[in-house]
Scaffold this motif. Structure first.
Motif, PDB file in Angstrom:
ATOM      1  N   VAL A  78       0.843  -1.205   0.000  1.00  0.00           N
ATOM      2  CA  VAL A  78       0.000   0.000   0.000  1.00  0.00           C
ATOM      3  C   VAL A  78       0.878   1.255   0.000  1.00  0.00           C
ATOM      4  O   VAL A  78       0.712   2.150  -0.834  1.00  0.00           O
ATOM      5  N   VAL A 130       1.233   3.986  -3.134  1.00  0.00           N
ATOM      6  CA  VAL A 130       0.848   5.386  -2.893  1.00  0.00           C
ATOM      7  C   VAL A 130       2.038   6.317  -3.144  1.00  0.00           C
ATOM      8  O   VAL A 130       1.911   7.338  -3.833  1.00  0.00           O
ATOM      9  N   ASN A 131       3.194   5.950  -2.629  1.00  0.00           N
ATOM     10  CA  ASN A 131       4.376   6.812  -2.793  1.00  0.00           C
ATOM     11  C   ASN A 131       4.854   6.851  -4.245  1.00  0.00           C
ATOM     12  O   ASN A 131       5.272   7.894  -4.739  1.00  0.00           O
ATOM     13  N   GLU A 167       2.964   6.394  -6.875  1.00  0.00           N
ATOM     14  CA  GLU A 167       1.955   7.185  -7.601  1.00  0.00           C
ATOM     15  C   GLU A 167       2.259   8.686  -7.467  1.00  0.00           C
ATOM     16  O   GLU A 167       2.237   9.428  -8.445  1.00  0.00           O
ATOM     17  N   GLN A 168       2.584   9.108  -6.245  1.00  0.00           N
ATOM     18  CA  GLN A 168       2.884  10.533  -6.022  1.00  0.00           C
ATOM     19  C   GLN A 168       4.136  10.939  -6.790  1.00  0.00           C
ATOM     20  O   GLN A 168       4.200  12.008  -7.380  1.00  0.00           O
ATOM     21  N   ASN A 221       3.284  11.152 -10.500  1.00  0.00           N
ATOM     22  CA  ASN A 221       2.438  12.314 -10.766  1.00  0.00           C
ATOM     23  C   ASN A 221       3.239  13.611 -10.684  1.00  0.00           C
ATOM     24  O   ASN A 221       3.078  14.509 -11.508  1.00  0.00           O
ATOM     25  N   ASN A 238      -2.016  12.914 -13.289  1.00  0.00           N
ATOM     26  CA  ASN A 238      -2.672  12.239 -12.170  1.00  0.00           C
ATOM     27  C   ASN A 238      -3.042  10.826 -12.583  1.00  0.00           C
ATOM     28  O   ASN A 238      -4.020  10.625 -13.293  1.00  0.00           O
ATOM     29  N   THR A 288      -3.790   6.732 -11.292  1.00  0.00           N
ATOM     30  CA  THR A 288      -4.085   5.874 -10.146  1.00  0.00           C
ATOM     31  C   THR A 288      -3.511   4.507 -10.475  1.00  0.00           C
ATOM     32  O   THR A 288      -3.934   3.874 -11.450  1.00  0.00           O
TER      33      THR A 288
END
Lengths: 231, 99
Positions: free
Chosen positions: B47, B51-52, B54-55, B58, B64, B66
């Protein structure tokens, strides 16, 4: 660096009050709503958006990340109510209430937690209602949407606990805001009679509970809902 | 673009394994297993990793995306199995988002 707090629905009512309150306490306050906000303060930034629009919300969180680098607290305040007999409630109303009260709550919690997990700290506060435990007639969809918020609170609290993010809810009694302006006085009086302490709630009552939840000392308090007034 | 994605994956992997005090001695290459039977990530680390990453993607590409989309979750072979499968998947998602 001051604490960064994001509050949804800051153009009026409880959200507006909370934004001003936390500004007075030296927080950096980020607010959002569909409308402009009258707050003018160097430590306040407003995002004008529809909280149901995923792309716009993700874009806002991207700006928060690049500008502030963190988010400490989320207050999922924005919500809409619908008070009507179920047989007279349209599907348009049903979908609007669920979208704003449940889907947007989920979206903001998800995106906030993505920011918070990096810092291994976060406080998320949801708004629920006494209409849920009281199963109030005329509030089937509103009460159901907030029952979903109660579930989101409990499940997110478990999923986010490893990141030291707590998730709690506050369930206010009737407070004199736009949310209840269309509710007949007799209905509100009946509801207040069901409380252990029979009076309207106030903004200060809400702040008191939120301050408890966001305190650094409350790191062992999660997945809880506090109802005001004694329900 | 492939090489750039690979670099971001390794950097994120380092970050997450160190932050979560997990074993970070494994050699990192295209065959490194991420989230599979003997992968370096457990479910919680996956997880944080996604998340990291993805950031990072982006921010570096001003887009952006997902990563853990319905599409990724429903693929017959998970894109999160190895670095190679993730690179292939991300290359596709990034180029689709940019176009």
């Amino acid at each position: 660096m001051s604490k960064i707090i994001l509050i949804t629905g800051t153009s009026k009512g409880i959200g507006h009050y909370l934004a001003n309150y936390y500004l007075s306490r030296n927080f950096t306050v980020l607010g959002c709503s569909r409308n402009n906000c009258s707050i003018t303060n160097d430590k306040y930034a407003h995002f004008k958006l529809d909280i149901n629009n995923e792309n716009n919300v993700i874009e806002m969180f991207g700006k928060i990340r690049t500008t502030y680098g963190k988010l400490d607290i989320l207050i999922n305040n924005a919500g809409i109510a619908s008070m009507n007999h179920s047989l007279l409630t349209t599907m348009q109303t049903v979908n609007q209430v669920l979208s704003t009260n449940v889907s947007a709550n989920f979206l903001f919690t998800r995106e906030s937690a993505k920011l918070m997990q990096k810092a291994n700290f976060g406080r998320i506060i949801n708004f629920t209602t006494v209409a849920t435990p009281l199963n109030l007639e005329g509030e089937s969809i509103y009460a159901s949407s907030k029952a979903a918020v109660n579930s989101l609170t409990k499940i997110f609290s478990k999923e986010l606990s490893n990141f030291s993010i707590t998730v709690n809810s506050i369930g206010p009694t009737p407070i004199k805001t736009d949310l209840i302006k269309s509710v007949p006085k007799s209905k509100i009086d009946d509801l207040i009679q069901k409380q252990a302490i029979k009076r309207f709630g106030t903004f200060e009552d809400i702040v008191n509970v939120i301050n408890f939840f966001i305190s650094s000392k409350s790191d062992f308090i999660t997945g809880q809902t506090i109802y005001l007034g004694g329900i | 673009m492939k090489r750039n994605i690979e670099k971001m994956i390794y950097a994120t992997l380092d970050e997450v394994l160190n932050d979560l005090n997990l074993d970070n001695t494994v050699e990192k290459n295209l065959d490194t297993e991420l989230y599979s039977g003997s992968g370096v990530l457990d479910s919680l680390a996956l997880v944080s990793f996604l998340v990291n990453l993805e950031q990072k993607i982006n921010d570096e590409n001003s887009i952006n995306i997902t990563i853990a989309s319905d599409r990724a979750m429903s693929m017959k072979h998970s894109p999160f199995n190895t670095v190679k499968s993730l690179v292939i998947y991300l290359e596709k998602v990034i180029s689709e988002t940019k176009n």
